[in-house]
Design an enzyme around this catalytic site. Structure first.
Site, PDB file in Angstrom:
ATOM      1  N   HIS A  49       0.848  -1.193   0.000  1.00 12.43           N
ATOM      2  CA  HIS A  49       0.000   0.000   0.000  1.00 12.43           C
ATOM      3  C   HIS A  49       0.883   1.242   0.000  1.00 12.43           C
ATOM      4  O   HIS A  49       1.888   1.298   0.706  1.00 12.43           O
ATOM      5  CB  HIS A  49      -0.913   0.017   1.233  1.00 12.43           C
ATOM      6  CG  HIS A  49      -2.054  -0.938   1.118  1.00 12.43           C
ATOM      7  ND1 HIS A  49      -2.806  -1.055  -0.012  1.00 12.43           N
ATOM      8  CD2 HIS A  49      -2.557  -1.832   1.997  1.00 12.43           C
ATOM      9  CE1 HIS A  49      -3.737  -1.966   0.178  1.00 12.43           C
ATOM     10  NE2 HIS A  49      -3.606  -2.454   1.380  1.00 12.43           N
TER      11      HIS A  49
ATOM     12  N   LYS B   3     -14.297   4.545   6.071  1.00  9.50           N
ATOM     13  CA  LYS B   3     -14.538   5.652   5.141  1.00  9.50           C
ATOM     14  C   LYS B   3     -16.034   5.759   4.815  1.00  9.50           C
ATOM     15  O   LYS B   3     -16.572   6.859   4.651  1.00  9.50           O
ATOM     16  CB  LYS B   3     -13.739   5.439   3.857  1.00  9.50           C
ATOM     17  CG  LYS B   3     -13.977   6.463   2.768  1.00  9.50           C
ATOM     18  CD  LYS B   3     -12.948   6.278   1.658  1.00  9.50           C
ATOM     19  CE  LYS B   3     -13.321   7.066   0.429  1.00  9.50           C
ATOM     20  NZ  LYS B   3     -14.203   6.367  -0.492  1.00  9.50           N
TER      21      LYS B   3
END
Length: 888
Positions: A149, A555
């Protein structure tokens, strides 16, 4: 003075020394005027944090004015000065962690908190018999999956220089140095800091997937491999200290996996050829690593047959080796006359070399078959090492090298020939498209075709290297049993199938990321367990792995709702698997930040639902976490101990548990808090039309997309906020110092629930008695302490005037959350019980602040059309990330 207090003073000494050396470098390289400017900025920043309110406001005004007038030519070296300072502070703090651990061990104050020794003593005190601990350790499995990532903002070149500085700091602490040695060490530190200053901290271009593979394998080869080899001894020592008896021979319970080169989720650069090359790179580097270790062992096992007994088994093995490898016998036979163990190791080295030559030939495009003398699998090597092990015992050489042989055996068991087992991740949509095409439907999408090609490469790799090189297929955004069955069909029709066992040679792992998928997870598992062919596959494989995502759920619905959904899902998934008689392995897709499931690992494991660990724990280690946790052997050892200790305590049910009478009311209360928090969060992020314009202008999200820190794009696909990945989402809010995803909605939930009759009393009781709730609140407190709304207000001023009411909502929620978190914890200030973290934040903030002020100013200039702002802006991103110790 206590030893620990002495250590704290040593940290200040280190920071002071490194800062002094940096100052000398600045004057030498940039001149006195630049140094004076940097010092003026630093002093104003410190004044902004200290003293009466009027003086703090005046300092903030002067600092903003100074930076507003600063030419770009001066801004860059000032930014670099603060950024470099943070690298040095981070280094000093890492070294300080190791020193505290060592000083604690020397202070005779008992084992360090959460160490394996402390955990073993807790198990003994809890009445857990030695036999149960031994039984669990024999079957326990902890898997750390290293990912690519894009959260590592530092170049490998820069990291290497800081590692050398770390070794120099260690040299200063270990033993008594002569005056000449001290001077030489300080001169070497000055040289490294000079080189660091003269090195570009920004990459010129994005790293390739191959670069990321090399980066992640560095941690395995240089640090983690050795720690895995030593772990059985560490466990044995801790066990014997607590139980007064040896643990016995034990394989390391830790395994390393990697997504780097196999993660296709939104990364078009991970192609079938890249995957195949990554697999061969893993094997080639693993074989070279093993050859080096075998060669080193040859300098240890130098026993002569004149002075010790040589077993018949070893002699027979050598005779077979000599017949199989006459060239090796001709070359090394005369050099190893009378040294049977050294000769055996030469033959082992030659078989590894033959396997390596085959792999390198395949990477070069040759199709020569694997030589008959080459090791075909790690099991072949283990058989030879076990011959050595047994023969050393018969030769009364337990103290003559047996321990080093067992370390190598442990490493082979843990890493095989691949260093880290590669995993593949693909979107569930790709699996559905590919399966439909195989069953006579339309041609697959581009993603579906790529998945089928990747499965072919996996089949070829398993044929070459065995199933263990790559046997996990993760389906991102999975939302139905059909997703998993589609991937299962693709694997079977791609040849990833074992007829004898009646199962695929890969584990299909659904990744439940969003709220709906997490809530539907138990139903999806029931459908899968009821599918006859898939159930047969699971019974043969022995486990169903399920990954739960902490990023996208946060999120989507905010911290509280995501935490509640994850807890519910893990509890229910565990129950469903238990009822079906299927072993479940939960895979935790944690990030480094609280908003993405981060936080202290030991506490996070203990806070998981009862029964959800059961001797098995798997989690991702992402981005900058690798540097924070595994850059140095001592850091890696401590990290592994914290994880293993948490798994032991949870699996043996020896940590504080919530009383059964409280579980129902507490969980119901938290679900209600989660729903209130979800509504507050959604109303801001997804329902307020001013939010997206505010986010785009009050954070450096556009600049983050341009930062070359990873091969993967910041979005899964074209689109708005919904397509933005969770990592840049959190990174942007960390940069503007609001860190909104880590706390928004929590204050509203606590206030509404706590204002009811007896509501606050219940929340306080939950905090005291329920590890899960305690961990959630402590993590929120940490984020609130790191946030700075005064600086965030400067970013908010960049947004359109129409978003002003929205910003006032955010400020009000922040104040509300601070107020109510303190009421729930009973503390008068945040982090009152964590002086070390509070001190670290206080130490860093005055040095992060100037970079934030400059970032705001540079964003304003760039949007006004001023040229040449991009590079200094990127420097602010990297510098603030270093100061906050977080990106995504």
């Amino acid at each position: 003075m206590s030893p620990i207090r002495h250590v704290d003073l040593q940290l200040r000494r280190d920071v002071r020394l490194l800062g002094q050396l940096l100052g000398e470098v600045l004057i030498e390289q940039e001149g006195q005027s630049l140094f004076d400017l940097e010092e003026r900025v630093r002093r104003l920043s410190i004044q902004r944090r200290r003293g009466p309110k009027s003086e703090r406001r005046a300092a903030a005004t002067q600092l903003a004015a100074l930076l507003r007038e600063m030419p770009l030519g001066q801004a860059e070296p000032v930014l670099r000065a603060f950024s470099t300072y943070f690298r040095l502070v981070n280094l000093a703090e890492q070294h300080h962690r190791m020193r505290r651990s060592r000083e604690h061990a020397l202070s005779q104050q008992g084992p360090q908190r959460s160490s394996l020794e402390a955990v073993m003593q807790s198990l003994k005190q809890a009445g857990i018999p030695a036999s149960r601990v031994r039984e669990l350790l024999l079957s326990m499995r902890v898997t750390l999956t290293l990912t690519a990532h894009p959260t590592q903002a530092s170049r490998r070149t820069v990291l290497e220089k800081t590692y050398r500085l770390a070794r120099l700091l260690e040299n200063r602490d270990r033993g008594h140095q002569t005056p000449r040695e001290k001077a030489d060490t300080q001169l070497s530190m000055r040289e490294e800091i000079t080189a660091l200053w003269q090195t570009d901290e920004l990459r010129r271009e994005r790293p390739t997937v191959g670069d990321e593979v090399k980066n992640v394998l560095w941690y395995v080869e240089e640090v983690l491999g050795e720690q895995l080899a030593l772990m059985p001894e560490t466990l044995d020592w801790a066990f014997e200290r607590a139980y007064g008896e040896p643990l016995g021979v034990l394989a390391t319970p830790v395994r390393l996996h990697s997504w780097v080169g196999g993660d296709m989720d939104g990364n078009p650069l991970v192609t079938p050829d890249v995957l195949a090359d990554t697999l061969r790179a893993h094997r080639a580097r693993g074989l070279r690593n093993m050859m080096n270790l075998v060669a080193q062992l040859g300098w240890v096992l130098t026993q002569s047959e004149r002075h010790t007994f040589v077993s018949k088994e070893l002699r027979a093995s050598l005779e077979k080796d000599a017949a199989d490898l006459p060239e090796v016998m001709a070359r090394y036979g005369p050099r190893t006359v009378g040294e049977p163990w050294r000769r055996k190791l030469r033959f082992i080295e030659a078989r590894l070399q033959a396997a390596l030559a085959y792999v390198e030939g395949r990477r070069a495009g040759r199709t020569d078959p694997l030589p008959a003398v080459a090791y075909r699998s790690p099991a072949d090597l283990l058989r030879d090492l076990e011959i050595i092990e047994r023969s050393l015992i018969e030769a009364k050489a337990r103290q003559g090298g047996l321990r080093k042989v067992r370390r190598l055996v442990s490493l082979v068991q843990a890493m095989g020939f691949h260093l880290a087992e590669l995993e593949v991740r693909a979107p569930a949509d790709d699996a559905r498209s590919a399966a439909a095409s195989l069953e006579g439907g339309p041609s697959p999408t581009e993603g579906g075709a790529r998945l089928l090609a990747v499965l072919q490469r996996m089949r070829e790799a398993q044929a070459e290297s065995g199933e263990g090189c790559c046997r996990t297929l993760i389906l991102s955004m999975a939302s139905s049993a059909e997703d998993v069955l589609a991937a299962f069909t693709c694997a079977r029709k791609s040849g990833l199938w074992d007829e004898g066992r009646g199962c695929a040679t890969v584990d299909v792992v659904p990744l439940f990321e969003q709220l709906g998928a997490l809530d539907d997870g138990p139903r999806i598992l029931r459908e899968l367990f009821a599918h006859p062919e898939y159930r047969q596959h699971l019974q043969a494989r022995g486990v169903q792995e399920v990954m739960v995502g902490y990023s996208d759920s946060g999120k989507e619905v905010g911290l509280l709702a995501a935490s509640a959904a994850l807890y519910r899902a893990q509890s229910a998934l565990t129950q469903v698997a238990h009822e079906a008689g299927i072993r479940l392995r939960l895979f935790h897709g944690r990030g480094e930040t609280v908003a993405r499931g981060g936080g202290p690992a030991h506490e996070a494991i203990l806070a998981l639902p009862p029964g959800s660990v059961a001797g098995t724990y798997k989690a991702t280690e992402q981005g900058e976490a690798l540097d924070h946790k595994y850059a140095r052997p001592e850091l890696a050892r401590r990290t592994l101990e914290l994880v293993l200790g948490g798994v032991l305590l949870h699996s043996l049910d020896a940590q504080p548990r919530l009383a059964s009478t409280e579980e129902g009311p507490f969980r119901a209360a938290f679900d209600e808090l989660a729903e209130i928090g979800r509504r507050a969060y959604r109303s801001l992020v997804w329902e307020d039309p001013n939010f997206v314009p505010f986010f785009q202008t009050a954070t450096p999200i556009e600049e983050i997309s341009a930062l070359p820190i990873g091969s993967r794009p910041s979005k899964r696909a074209a689109g708005g906020l919904e397509s933005l990945r969770a990592i840049p989402w959190v990174f942007a809010w960390t940069q503007n110092r609001a860190i909104l995803p880590g706390w928004y909605g929590v204050g509203s939930a606590l206030e509404e629930y706590g204002s009811r009759p007896e509501g606050l009393a219940l929340l306080k009781r939950m905090y005291r008695q329920w590890p899960f709730f305690h961990t959630v609140i402590d993590n929120v407190a940490m984020v609130l302490a790191k946030s700075d709304m005064a600086i965030a207000s400067r970013y908010a001023a960049l947004a359109p005037e129409s978003t002003r009411p929205l910003w006032e909502r955010i400020r009000a929620e922040y104040s509300r959350t601070r107020r109510w978190v303190k009421r729930v914890t009973g503390e008068s200030r945040l982090l009152e019980g964590n002086a070390q973290l509070r001190q670290s934040i206080a130490l860093r903030n005055p040095y992060v602040d100037p970079m934030s002020f400059l970032q705001v100013e540079l964003m304003r200039r760039k949007r006004a059309g001023e040229a040449n702002c991009d590079r200094p802006l990127l420097l602010t991103l990297a510098g603030i990330a270093a100061g906050m110790r977080n990106t995504g």
